[in-house]
Motif scaffolding. Structure first.
Motif: not given
Length: 125
Positions: A22-23, A29-32, A73-76
């Motif tokens: 899932c991109a 970054g701050t979402y569950n 998180n670096a790749k979202n």
């Protein structure tokens, strides 16, 4: 605003494996993050989720020990590694962001803010 795009679905035999991705674009970054699924004629149900602070993972009982959720998180990007797949895992799988996660918490789809378009997973017997 977060946009989510799933990929990696397909047809697999029972006992096989698939990895869903899932991109996310936008603020991530701050979402569950979570994975849900919906089989024909059934309600959408929670599969797995991962918190944004410590990366704590949560699973539905039906997939514990078989599925693994992770995030980069670096790749979202958030992933769902599915192993030992069963025909009853057949469903459209959706990525979601922004809901609540917690031990013993009933995780409700309507409490999640952002959704992808879904990817079909079909497990043949």
């Amino acid at each position: 605003q977060v946009q989510l795009v799933e990929s990696g679905g397909g047809l697999v035999q029972a006992g096989g494996s698939l990895r869903l991705s899932c991109a996310a674009s936008g603020w991530f970054g701050t979402y569950n993050m979570g994975w849900f699924r919906q089989a024909p004629g059934k309600e959408r149900e929670f599969v797995a989720g991962i918190g944004w602070i410590a990366g704590t993972a949560y699973y539905a009982d039906s997939v514990k020990g078989r599925f693994t959720i992770s995030r980069d998180n670096a790749k979202n990007t958030v992933y769902l590694q599915m192993s030992s797949l069963k025909p009853e895992d057949t469903a459209v799988y959706y990525c979601a962001a922004g809901g609540r996660l917690g031990v013993g918490l009933r995780i409700k789809p309507d409490e999640w803010n952002y959704w992808g378009q879904g990817t079909q997973v079909t497990v043949s017997s």
